[in-house]
Design an enzyme around this catalytic site. Structure first.
Site, short mmCIF file in Angstrom:
data_model
loop_
_atom_site.label_atom_id
_atom_site.label_comp_id
_atom_site.label_asym_id
_atom_site.label_seq_id
_atom_site.Cartn_x
_atom_site.Cartn_y
_atom_site.Cartn_z
N ASN A 154 0.80 -1.23 0.00
CA ASN A 154 0.00 0.00 0.00
C ASN A 154 0.83 1.28 0.00
O ASN A 154 0.37 2.33 -0.46
CB ASN A 154 -1.02 -0.02 1.15
CG ASN A 154 -0.39 0.05 2.50
OD1 ASN A 154 0.78 -0.31 2.67
ND2 ASN A 154 -1.13 0.50 3.48
N GLY A 230 2.50 -5.34 7.74
CA GLY A 230 1.50 -6.11 7.01
C GLY A 230 0.36 -6.49 7.92
O GLY A 230 0.08 -5.78 8.91
N SER A 231 -0.29 -7.59 7.61
CA SER A 231 -1.49 -7.97 8.34
C SER A 231 -1.15 -8.56 9.72
O SER A 231 -0.04 -9.07 9.93
CB SER A 231 -2.26 -9.01 7.53
OG SER A 231 -1.45 -10.14 7.33
N VAL A 234 -0.25 -12.48 9.55
CA VAL A 234 1.13 -12.80 9.15
C VAL A 234 2.11 -12.28 10.21
O VAL A 234 3.09 -12.94 10.55
CB VAL A 234 1.45 -12.23 7.75
CG1 VAL A 234 2.91 -12.46 7.39
CG2 VAL A 234 0.54 -12.86 6.70
N GLY A 235 1.83 -11.10 10.76
CA GLY A 235 2.71 -10.53 11.79
C GLY A 235 2.86 -11.48 12.98
O GLY A 235 3.96 -11.65 13.51
N GLU A 252 4.57 -3.77 12.43
CA GLU A 252 3.56 -2.71 12.24
C GLU A 252 2.39 -3.37 11.53
O GLU A 252 2.52 -3.80 10.39
CB GLU A 252 4.12 -1.58 11.35
CG GLU A 252 5.18 -0.75 12.00
CD GLU A 252 4.71 0.00 13.22
OE1 GLU A 252 3.49 0.19 13.39
OE2 GLU A 252 5.58 0.39 14.02
N CYS A 286 -3.23 1.59 6.67
CA CYS A 286 -3.44 1.06 8.02
C CYS A 286 -3.98 2.15 8.93
O CYS A 286 -4.53 1.85 9.98
CB CYS A 286 -2.14 0.49 8.56
SG CYS A 286 -0.81 1.63 8.45
N GLU A 466 8.20 2.93 14.16
CA GLU A 466 9.00 3.31 12.99
C GLU A 466 9.10 4.83 13.01
O GLU A 466 8.47 5.51 13.79
CB GLU A 466 8.30 2.86 11.70
CG GLU A 466 8.01 1.38 11.70
CD GLU A 466 8.21 0.74 10.35
OE1 GLU A 466 7.29 0.84 9.53
OE2 GLU A 466 9.30 0.17 10.12
N1 LIG Z 1 0.69 -0.67 10.70
C1 LIG Z 1 1.23 -0.36 9.54
O1 LIG Z 1 2.17 0.42 9.49
C2 LIG Z 1 0.69 -0.92 8.25
C3 LIG Z 1 -0.05 -2.09 8.24
N2 LIG Z 1 -0.53 -2.61 7.05
C4 LIG Z 1 -1.39 -3.81 7.11
O2 LIG Z 1 -1.02 -4.69 6.05
C5 LIG Z 1 -2.16 -5.39 5.57
C6 LIG Z 1 -2.22 -5.34 4.06
O3 LIG Z 1 -1.02 -5.67 3.50
P1 LIG Z 1 -0.71 -7.15 2.92
O4 LIG Z 1 0.41 -7.02 2.03
O5 LIG Z 1 -1.93 -7.77 2.38
O6 LIG Z 1 -0.30 -7.91 4.25
P2 LIG Z 1 0.38 -9.32 4.36
O7 LIG Z 1 0.59 -9.52 5.80
O8 LIG Z 1 -0.33 -10.35 3.61
O9 LIG Z 1 1.78 -9.12 3.61
C7 LIG Z 1 2.78 -8.24 4.04
C8 LIG Z 1 4.13 -8.74 3.54
O10 LIG Z 1 4.43 -9.98 4.18
C9 LIG Z 1 4.68 -10.99 3.18
N3 LIG Z 1 4.25 -12.26 3.72
C10 LIG Z 1 3.06 -12.90 3.57
N4 LIG Z 1 3.07 -14.07 4.24
C11 LIG Z 1 4.29 -14.19 4.82
C12 LIG Z 1 4.90 -15.17 5.65
N5 LIG Z 1 4.25 -16.26 6.01
N6 LIG Z 1 6.16 -14.98 6.07
C13 LIG Z 1 6.83 -13.85 5.72
N7 LIG Z 1 6.32 -12.89 4.92
C14 LIG Z 1 5.05 -13.04 4.50
C15 LIG Z 1 3.88 -10.52 2.00
O11 LIG Z 1 4.27 -11.15 0.80
P3 LIG Z 1 3.19 -11.29 -0.39
O12 LIG Z 1 3.02 -9.97 -0.97
O13 LIG Z 1 3.79 -12.23 -1.30
O14 LIG Z 1 1.94 -11.84 0.24
C16 LIG Z 1 4.16 -9.03 2.03
O15 LIG Z 1 5.44 -8.76 1.54
C17 LIG Z 1 -3.32 -4.72 6.23
O16 LIG Z 1 -3.84 -5.54 7.23
C18 LIG Z 1 -2.76 -3.44 6.83
O17 LIG Z 1 -3.37 -2.95 7.94
C19 LIG Z 1 -0.24 -2.02 5.88
C20 LIG Z 1 0.50 -0.87 5.84
C21 LIG Z 1 1.00 -0.23 7.02
O1 LIG Z 2 -1.15 8.23 6.11
C1 LIG Z 2 -0.45 7.84 7.02
O2 LIG Z 2 -0.61 8.20 8.18
C2 LIG Z 2 0.63 6.84 6.74
C3 LIG Z 2 -0.07 5.58 6.41
C4 LIG Z 2 0.78 4.41 6.24
O3 LIG Z 2 1.98 4.42 6.32
C5 LIG Z 2 0.09 3.18 5.94
O4 LIG Z 2 -1.12 3.18 5.90
O5 LIG Z 2 0.77 2.19 5.71
#
Ligand SMILES: NC(=O)C1=CN([C@@H]2O[C@H](COP(=O)(O)OP(=O)(O)OC[C@H]3O[C@@H](n4cnc5c(N)ncnc54)[C@H](OP(=O)(O)O)[C@@H]3O)[C@@H](O)[C@H]2O)C=CC1
Ligand SMILES: O=C(O)CCC(=O)C(=O)O
Length: 498
Positions: A154, A230-231, A234-235, A252, A286, A466
């Site tokens: 994103n 990420g999600s 996965v986190g 995060e 996020c 971060e």
């Molecule tokens: N708090 C924050 O700062 C932020 C949080 N997010 C969160 O991220 C989510 C959306 O992003 P999304 O990409 O779908 O999230 P995912 O958790 O699916 O993926 C994030 C990253 O992890 C990789 N990944 C997936 N599975 C594994 C695994 N088992 N082991 C190691 N790495 C893995 C993904 O690869 P691949 O692409 O191949 O699946 C991708 O590079 C939302 O829930 C959102 O809230 C997003 C942005 C900022």
């Molecule tokens: O707009 C923001 O506050 C930053 C958002 C961000 O980093 C995210 O959604 O992953």
């Protein structure tokens, strides 16, 4: 349609295909008939090579002075600035966000580069008086080692920079595993890194899926730290693997961010905040606003205006300068949002606007979803508790400020929050009582700046931040140093002043 961009791994200063020789496809979310890029399908062997390169490069990079490392980061900022428009256009095509949002994403990376370039001349430690005569006491920052950076789609330029640039200034080497939906942005970014003069092996790129490349990287014993965005699902997996393998881990994850609008708020301002907080970047931030907590006295008028303005938002490809809301990233994200609307209907929630994929002919080949507003959603609803990550906002009604804060806090997440009020006392109480990493007063839940800590409480994170100087605590180890210049061993030196 142009020829797909070929995205190879970058390991030890060389662009190279995955050892399997396989490539995967990356589609344009606004028109899935277009293959924007193909990218290396990496596995354990590629991760092995990247870790070996990063380990080797670490021996020299940690000894380069921090200001010199930071000068390279400064050059990264300058090159990014020169390529801002090209990168933004690429991002808009590959990820789907509007061109204005894509420019903002690159700008965040530029700001980040200049900020951490400055940190190279600070990286402050402490000096303190010693308890002993003729003894000097201080602490210095030391690098952690090889850092795996796993990033989402994103913010495909900003988030990798948030992680890589402070990591590099601190003297670490890095391996980036970008999201499989944005390999071209990651490749373009690494191009900038190498042009800025990073030595071979200092920054490596391994494309591929999370299940293959991501998992192998997290589990690899040669990785010292994993920084993951990420999600939450996965986190949690990443954290447990890092726990078992004794790695430092920074997470995060998701959010279920709320905006409170009190009866004394500037309603026009609050409306703009709600509109862009909820539907900007198609709700795929996020920090997106996914709950609107509205005081009963303004609820009706606010809702009517919100519906009217959201209905007028122009959906389209991000590359069209007239577009206000781009597509969702991929088919599975589209299905996920649709599934949540089905759940809303099963729960008997009222759909005030939207609730389905866009219907127009010219959007039929993309993953477009109508801005959606759901009414009178109880705090127990799955729509009030789970992250949808799409253009969906739920409305909740409150009668008092205390009730609003309680409702805002009633979520497993704690990333961003917002309160619209003209009452300064309420504003400060909100700052004190809201359980979230970020609180905005009279601003939307989005729009974080790089020089302050970014992250959240509860299930959003694991206690790290971060951005700002806070992230230096992720990418460096404290080393405590005592220098004795008394020339003799004193008993008290060993046993303190017992
Ligand atoms: N708090 C924050 O700062 C932020 C949080 N997010 C969160 O991220 C989510 C959306 O992003 P999304 O990409 O779908 O999230 P995912 O958790 O699916 O993926 C994030 C990253 O992890 C990789 N990944 C997936 N599975 C594994 C695994 N088992 N082991 C190691 N790495 C893995 C993904 O690869 P691949 O692409 O191949 O699946 C991708 O590079 C939302 O829930 C959102 O809230 C997003 C942005 C900022
Ligand atoms: O707009 C923001 O506050 C930053 C958002 C961000 O980093 C995210 O959604 O992953």
């Amino acid at each position: 349609m142009s020829t797909p961009i070929r995205c190879l791994n970058y390991i030890d200063g060389q662009w190279q295909p995955a050892q399997s020789g396989e490539m995967l496809e990356d589609l344009n979310p606004a028109d899935r008939r277009e293959v924007v890029a193909t990218f290396a399908r990496s596995g354990a062997a590629d991760v092995e090579a990247a870790v070996a390169a990063a380990r080797k490069a670490y021996r020299g990079w940690r000894l380069v002075s921090a200001p010199t490392r930071a000068e390279i980061v400064f050059r990264i900022g300058e090159i990014l600035r020169g390529r801002k428009e090209d990168l933004a256009q690429l991002m808009s095509r590959e990820m789907g966000k509007t061109i204005v949002e894509a420019r903002g994403d690159v700008q965040e990376a530029i700001d980040c580069a200049f900020y951490y370039a400055g940190e190279g001349r600070r990286l402050f430690g402490q000096t303190t008086p010693s308890e002993m005569d003729n003894k000097f006491a201080m602490s210095v920052r030391a690098p952690v080692g090889v850092c795996a950076l796993i990033t989402p789609w994103n913010f495909p330029v900003a988030i990798p920079c948030w992680k890589a640039l402070p990591a590099l200034v601190c003297g670490n080497t890095v391996i980036l595993k970008p999201a499989e939906d944005t390999p071209a942005c990651a490749t373009a970014l690494i191009d900038v890194f190498l042009e800025a003069g990073l030595p071979a092996g200092v920054a490596n790129l391994v494309h591929g899926t999370g299940e293959e490349a991501g998992r192998a990287l997290v589990a690899h014993p040669g990785v010292d730290l994993v920084s993951f965005t990420g999600s939450s699902v996965v986190g949690a997996e990443v954290a447990s693997v890092c726990g078992r393998t004794h790695k430092r881990v920074c997470l995060e994850m998701g959010g279920k961010n709320a905006q409170i609008v009190m009866e004394d708020a500037d309603l026009e301002l609050a409306l703009k905040g709600a509109l862009w907080g909820a539907f900007g970047t198609t709700g795929q931030r996020c920090t997106a606003t996914s709950r609107l907590i509205l005081h009963r006295d303004i609820k009706q008028v606010f809702t009517e205006k919100l519906i009217e303005q959201a209905r007028q938002l122009r959906l389209g490809p991000g590359t069209d300068p007239n577009t206000e809301v781009g597509p969702l990233i991929n088919e599975s994200q589209l299905s996920r949002v649709q599934r949540y609307i089905e759940i809303a209907r099963q729960e008997g929630l009222k759909v005030l606007l939207g609730g389905g994929p866009a219907r127009s002919e010219e959007l039929a080949h993309g993953h477009f979803f109508e801005p959606t507003i759901l009414d009178e959603v109880p705090p127990t609803s799955r729509l009030a508790r789970e992250e949808v990550f799409g253009p969906v906002v739920v409305l909740m009604t409150i009668d008092s400020f205390e009730q609003a804060v309680e409702l805002l806090n009633d979520t497993p997440y704690g990333l961003s929050s917002s309160v619209y009020t003209r009452d300064v006392n309420r504003a400060f109480r909100a700052i004190r009582d809201i359980e979230a990493g970020i609180t905005y007063i009279n601003g939307p839940t989005t729009g974080a700046e790089v020089h302050l800590p970014f992250g959240g409480v509860k299930q959003t994170g694991n206690g790290h931040r971060e951005a700002g100087s806070a992230v230096l605590d992720v990418f460096s180890e404290w080393k405590t140093v005592y220098v004795d210049f008394s020339g003799q061993l004193q008993r008290a030196q060993i046993d303190n002043r017992s």
